[in-house]
Design a protein around this motif. Structure first.
Motif, PDB file in Angstrom:
ATOM      1  N   VAL A 275      22.218  26.064 -29.599  1.00  0.00           N
ATOM      2  CA  VAL A 275      22.153  24.913 -28.807  1.00  0.00           C
ATOM      3  C   VAL A 275      22.902  25.222 -27.606  1.00  0.00           C
ATOM      4  N   VAL A 276      22.284  25.016 -26.395  1.00  0.00           N
ATOM      5  CA  VAL A 276      22.922  25.464 -25.314  1.00  0.00           C
ATOM      6  C   VAL A 276      22.830  24.053 -24.150  1.00  0.00           C
ATOM      7  N   PRO A 277      24.133  23.363 -23.897  1.00  0.00           N
ATOM      8  CA  PRO A 277      24.026  22.378 -23.098  1.00  0.00           C
ATOM      9  C   PRO A 277      24.356  23.010 -21.623  1.00  0.00           C
ATOM     10  N   VAL A 278      23.461  22.628 -20.731  1.00  0.00           N
ATOM     11  CA  VAL A 278      23.475  23.106 -19.486  1.00  0.00           C
ATOM     12  C   VAL A 278      23.513  21.948 -18.325  1.00  0.00           C
ATOM     13  N   CYS A 279      24.043  22.382 -17.229  1.00  0.00           N
ATOM     14  CA  CYS A 279      24.247  21.639 -16.160  1.00  0.00           C
ATOM     15  C   CYS A 279      23.584  22.119 -14.744  1.00  0.00           C
ATOM     16  N   LEU A 280      22.900  21.038 -14.383  1.00  0.00           N
ATOM     17  CA  LEU A 280      21.976  21.870 -13.031  1.00  0.00           C
ATOM     18  C   LEU A 280      22.760  22.052 -11.730  1.00  0.00           C
ATOM     19  N   GLY A 281      23.796  21.196 -11.699  1.00  0.00           N
ATOM     20  CA  GLY A 281      24.665  21.184 -10.405  1.00  0.00           C
ATOM     21  C   GLY A 281      25.798  20.144 -10.519  1.00  0.00           C
ATOM     22  N   ASP A 282      26.637  20.196  -9.716  1.00  0.00           N
ATOM     23  CA  ASP A 282      27.964  19.202  -9.737  1.00  0.00           C
ATOM     24  C   ASP A 282      27.455  17.788  -9.261  1.00  0.00           C
ATOM     25  N   TYR A 283      26.437  17.285 -10.090  1.00  0.00           N
ATOM     26  CA  TYR A 283      26.033  15.882  -9.534  1.00  0.00           C
ATOM     27  C   TYR A 283      25.617  15.094 -10.727  1.00  0.00           C
ATOM     28  N   VAL A 284      25.147  13.701 -10.633  1.00  0.00           N
ATOM     29  CA  VAL A 284      24.697  13.112 -11.759  1.00  0.00           C
ATOM     30  C   VAL A 284      23.342  12.566 -11.634  1.00  0.00           C
ATOM     31  N   LEU A 285      22.271  13.198 -12.189  1.00  0.00           N
ATOM     32  CA  LEU A 285      20.905  12.454 -12.299  1.00  0.00           C
ATOM     33  C   LEU A 285      20.712  11.477 -13.079  1.00  0.00           C
ATOM     34  N   ALA A 286      19.530  10.880 -13.043  1.00  0.00           N
ATOM     35  CA  ALA A 286      19.456   9.773 -14.073  1.00  0.00           C
ATOM     36  C   ALA A 286      19.053  10.121 -15.417  1.00  0.00           C
ATOM     37  N   GLY A 287      18.514  11.493 -15.409  1.00  0.00           N
ATOM     38  CA  GLY A 287      17.811  11.791 -16.558  1.00  0.00           C
ATOM     39  C   GLY A 287      17.563  13.325 -16.728  1.00  0.00           C
ATOM     40  N   GLY A 288      17.331  13.979 -18.112  1.00  0.00           N
ATOM     41  CA  GLY A 288      17.301  15.253 -17.883  1.00  0.00           C
ATOM     42  C   GLY A 288      15.781  15.823 -17.521  1.00  0.00           C
ATOM     43  N   GLU A 289      14.851  15.017 -17.131  1.00  0.00           N
ATOM     44  CA  GLU A 289      13.630  15.398 -16.769  1.00  0.00           C
ATOM     45  C   GLU A 289      13.842  16.356 -15.637  1.00  0.00           C
ATOM     46  N   VAL A 290      14.309  16.001 -14.508  1.00  0.00           N
ATOM     47  CA  VAL A 290      14.572  16.968 -13.350  1.00  0.00           C
ATOM     48  C   VAL A 290      14.970  18.246 -13.540  1.00  0.00           C
ATOM     49  N   ALA A 291      16.136  18.208 -14.596  1.00  0.00           N
ATOM     50  CA  ALA A 291      16.597  19.417 -14.929  1.00  0.00           C
ATOM     51  C   ALA A 291      15.435  20.141 -15.644  1.00  0.00           C
ATOM     52  N   ALA A 292      14.772  19.729 -16.587  1.00  0.00           N
ATOM     53  CA  ALA A 292      13.645  20.489 -17.327  1.00  0.00           C
ATOM     54  C   ALA A 292      12.631  20.935 -16.462  1.00  0.00           C
TER      55      ALA A 292
END
Ligand code: SAM
Length: 232
Positions: free
Chosen positions: A130-147
């Motif tokens: 299980v790997v929690p990952v952050c795309l960058g130091d900002y907050v998106l509304a959901g994980g879809e953009v990260a996906a």
């Protein structure tokens, strides 16, 4: 490679039918499946969230639909990798993308609201990486953009997906001669555009000088834009 994405907004992942990832899917190099988390609920409103224990603003994603969805999907993976995008995860880097491109598959769990009940990650750690990952130091509304970002970064590293594999080796952050650097400026025709000329060295045909110039430019750009990469 097989990638499953679980989300409450399956349509958000539609761009993964286009361009390079779309082609990789058409050619059978990538088996991508998108699942609607609400299909794993049982109430009339297809509820996936509830108030946070301990109080506070926002809602938290309930563990039960996640449990049912992950039980169904993770068990189809031989060497399960569960990726959970979250601002509180470790950075998603090119070296993670490279490591994941060598695996048989992964499942990406897209959070919304204040995120997914923490017991979900704890529970599946017994049967998956299980790997929690952050795309960058900002907050998106959901994980879809990260996906979207993770799927594209990983897919372009699968053998045969990018026509000229040398272009991957030369990328910013790629392991190899430019490791730890971002790429310098790139140019194409015409040799002069609106009074701006292409650097002479690139027209010289001298491959040694061109390689040295590119390295120097990459170092300069990294110093200017990403001094953090040069630390240590
Ligand atoms: N309350 C959370 C926090 O401060 O850590 C933010 C939750 S955010 C509004 C909702 C979801 O968006 C997260 O569960 C995650 O899936 C996704 N998300 C937001 N920012 C992200 C980032 N920088 N990297 C990866 N995922 C992110």
């Amino acid at each position: 490679m097989r990638i499953d994405v679980i989300t409450i907004f399956p349509d958000y992942l539609a761009p993964l039918g286009l361009s390079l990832v779309g082609k990789a899917r058409e050619q059978g190099m990538l088996d991508m499946r998108v699942h609607d988390l609400r299909d794993f609920t049982h109430d009339r409103h297809r509820t996936v969230d509830d108030e946070p224990y301990g109080g506070g603003p926002g809602m938290v994603m309930r563990p039960e639909p996640w449990g049912e969805a992950l039980d169904a999907v993770l068990t189809e993976h031989a060497d399960p990798l569960l990726v959970i995008p979250t601002p509180s995860g470790g950075p998603f880097t090119q070296s993670l993308a490279t490591a994941w491109a060598a695996r048989p598959g992964m499942v990406i769990a897209c959070g919304r609201y204040e995120g997914i009940d923490a017991r979900v990650a704890d529970h599946y750690a017994a049967q998956a990486e299980v790997v929690p990952v952050c795309l960058g130091d900002y907050v998106l509304a959901g994980g879809e953009v990260a996906a979207l970002a993770i799927v594209e970064a990983v897919t372009r590293l699968l053998p045969g997906v990018v026509g000229n594999e040398a272009s991957i080796a030369d990328d910013s952050f790629a392991p190899g001669s430019m490791e730890g650097l971002v790429e310098g400026p790139v140019y194409t025709r015409p040799p002069e555009w609106r009074g701006h000329a292409v650097p002479d060295v690139l027209l010289s045909g001298d491959h040694g000088r061109i390689a040295a110039w590119r390295r120097e430019q990459a170092e300069r750009r990294t110093r200017d834009m990403r001094p953090d990469l040069l630390e240590g």
